[in-house]
Design an enzyme around this catalytic site. Structure first.
Site, PDB file in Angstrom:
ATOM      1  CB  THR A 197      -0.983   0.005   1.248  1.00  0.00           C
ATOM      2  OG1 THR A 197      -1.346   1.178   1.506  1.00  0.00           O
ATOM      3  CG2 THR A 197      -0.084  -0.181   2.490  1.00  0.00           C
ATOM      4  CG  ASP A 198      -1.112   5.032  -1.056  1.00  0.00           C
ATOM      5  OD1 ASP A 198      -1.664   4.412   0.013  1.00  0.00           O
ATOM      6  OD2 ASP A 198      -1.642   6.122  -1.474  1.00  0.00           O
ATOM      7  CD  GLU A 199      -3.119   3.523   4.616  1.00  0.00           C
ATOM      8  OE1 GLU A 199      -3.100   3.513   5.895  1.00  0.00           O
ATOM      9  OE2 GLU A 199      -4.551   3.698   4.048  1.00  0.00           O
ATOM     10  CE1 TYR A 208      -3.412  -2.576   5.792  1.00  0.00           C
ATOM     11  CE2 TYR A 208      -3.201  -0.273   5.429  1.00  0.00           C
ATOM     12  CZ  TYR A 208      -3.249  -1.691   4.794  1.00  0.00           C
ATOM     13  OH  TYR A 208      -3.284  -1.766   3.488  1.00  0.00           O
ATOM     14  CE  LYS A 221      -0.130  -4.565   2.899  1.00  0.00           C
ATOM     15  NZ  LYS A 221      -0.377  -5.925   2.525  1.00  0.00           N
ATOM     16  CG  LEU A 252     -15.226   7.914   2.318  1.00  0.00           C
ATOM     17  CD1 LEU A 252     -15.613   8.176   3.824  1.00  0.00           C
ATOM     18  CD2 LEU A 252     -14.027   8.692   1.756  1.00  0.00           C
TER      19      LEU A 252
END
Ligand code: NAD
Ligand code: DAU
Length: 351
Positions: free
Chosen positions: A134-136, A159, A163, A199
């Site tokens: 993920t970009d997170e 989270y 990752k 969302l």
């Protein structure tokens, strides 16, 4: 037909995984696709009813944290490649129960890496471990700039920390044991079959039922949205043509402030539901912010664009419309995943 590859896809009953499984089962009749999924609250075999009887598809119910079980399935099936999507994926849940994220996302990934390494360590030729991230992991951006493949990791939520940790282990196995790998880091996905804790589907479900739309903080947080089928296409390209030991960022070139996205969603929902213009917007309610809320994510996807010729195929307005239509036409799916434990989750998260 002779089978050319045995591909293990983990988390294939989840949101993105189910789109990847379908694409591979349909596009590659000479691959055998094994879908390994624990069927947690987020996994749903209803996502795959159209391909469940395909001759090149096998579902395996199992947990990636169960070491003995994972070793056994590698021994019996000798998977040539792994596309690893299984994960705990929701930031809000990670804030309530971080350890569950370490178990699945870090230990589960380690167990898969070990099983793959043990299975092929004498000969990794034509083998691949593809880790979906993920970009997170890059943390948060300010008002400007983009995440590139060389942006430093700086995760802020349990989270994203889990990752990031799993990404580091994959890379470390590449360096230490020559395990052939590739990693991709993608931005926010939306589309059919997404669990309504995220969302867009949560707000679609609430609009249908005339329930408040809980916008965190002031709503001025920015995300870069990508239609899930475009992510699946990118995964296919990276799996086949990506360079080993490399990372690819995948994004939608499509930044939206949450509040603007929610207003667009409200407008489209009013039209689809034949409701008076402006009626869904009245449901917007600003609520307590998410702790450690990342301000902005935005991906520089020029590497995958230049090297592999990938770009998103639908505009956000088109993708959102298709998504809304799917949820409205699949009321049974939505009702079944929002009954039972979802109600408890919703109460704990939003009361
Ligand atoms: P999801 O929560 O919809 O699906 C996760 C799947 O993994 C479920 O089917 C679940 O049953 C399965 N799973 C969970 N724990 C397991 C375990 N211990 N053993 C076996 N299976 C298990 O997630 P998603 O949104 O489809 O995300 C898939 C992957 O893509 C994740 O790795 C996530 O980090 C990554 N990702 C997601 C997004 C996004 O916007 N959703 C963006 C970028 C990257
Ligand atoms: O960026 C990729 C990531 O996108 C993935 O790795 C994650 O698996 C995925 O869950 C997603 O993370 P986000 O936290 O960005 O997605 P979420 O849909 O939870 O939230 C999107 C934005 O909307 C975020 O700024 C928080 C806000 N939000 C979310 C919910 C659920 C609200 O304002 N209200 C809500 O009720």
């Amino acid at each position: 037909m002779s089978i050319k590859k045995k591909v293990l896809i983990t988390g294939g009953a989840g949101f993105i995984g189910s789109h990847v499984v379908r694409l591979f089962v349909k596009k590659y009749p000479n691959y055998h696709i094994f879908n390994l999924d624990a069927l947690t609250y987020a996994g749903n075999l209803e996502n795959l009813t159209d391909i469940e009887k395909a001759p090149n598809y096998t579902f395996i119910k199992g947990d990636i944290t169960d070491e003995n079980f994972i070793e056994k399935i590698f021994e019996s099936h000798k998977f040539d490649s792994v596309i690893h999507l299984a994960a705990e994926s929701h930031v809000d849940r990670s804030i309530k129960d971080p350890l569950a994220f370490v178990k699945t996302n870090v230990i589960g990934t380690m167990i898969l890496l070990n099983a793959f390494k043990r299975c092929w360590s004498e000969n990794f030729k034509d083998k691949l471990f593809y880790h979906i991230s993920t970009d997170e992991v890059y943390g948060t951006l300010g008002d400007t700039g983009l995440f590139t493949e060389s942006t430093s990791y700086d995760p802020n939520s349990p989270y994203s920390a889990s990752k990031a940790s799993s990404d580091h282990f994959v890379r470390a196995y590449g360096e230490t044991y020559n395990l052939p790998y590739v990693i991709s880091n993608c931005s926010n996905n939306y589309g059919q079959n997404q669990f309504p804790e995220k969302l867009i589907p949560l707000f679609i479900n609430n609009i249908i039922h005339n329930k408040p739309l809980p916008v965190y903080g002031d709503g001025n947080y920015t995300r870069d949205w990508l239609y899930v089928k475009d992510h699946a296409i990118a995964i296919d390209l990276i799996f086949h043509n990506g360079k080993e030991s490399e990372t690819y960022n995948i994004g939608g070139f499509n930044e939206w402030k949450n509040i603007d996205l929610v207003k667009l969603l409200c407008t489209q929902m009013d039209t689809k539901l034949n409701r008076k213009k402006g009626s869904s917007e009245k449901l917007i309610t600003f609520v307590k912010d998410r702790p450690g809320h990342d301000l902005r994510y935005a991906i520089d996807a020029s590497k995958i664009n230049k090297e592999l010729g990938w770009k998103p195929s639908v505009t956000f307005e088109e993708g959102l419309e298709k998504t809304i239509e799917w949820y409205l036409n699949n009321e049974d799916w939505l009702n079944s995943v929002t009954s039972g434990s979802y109600k408890l989750y919703y109460q704990n998260q939003y009361s």
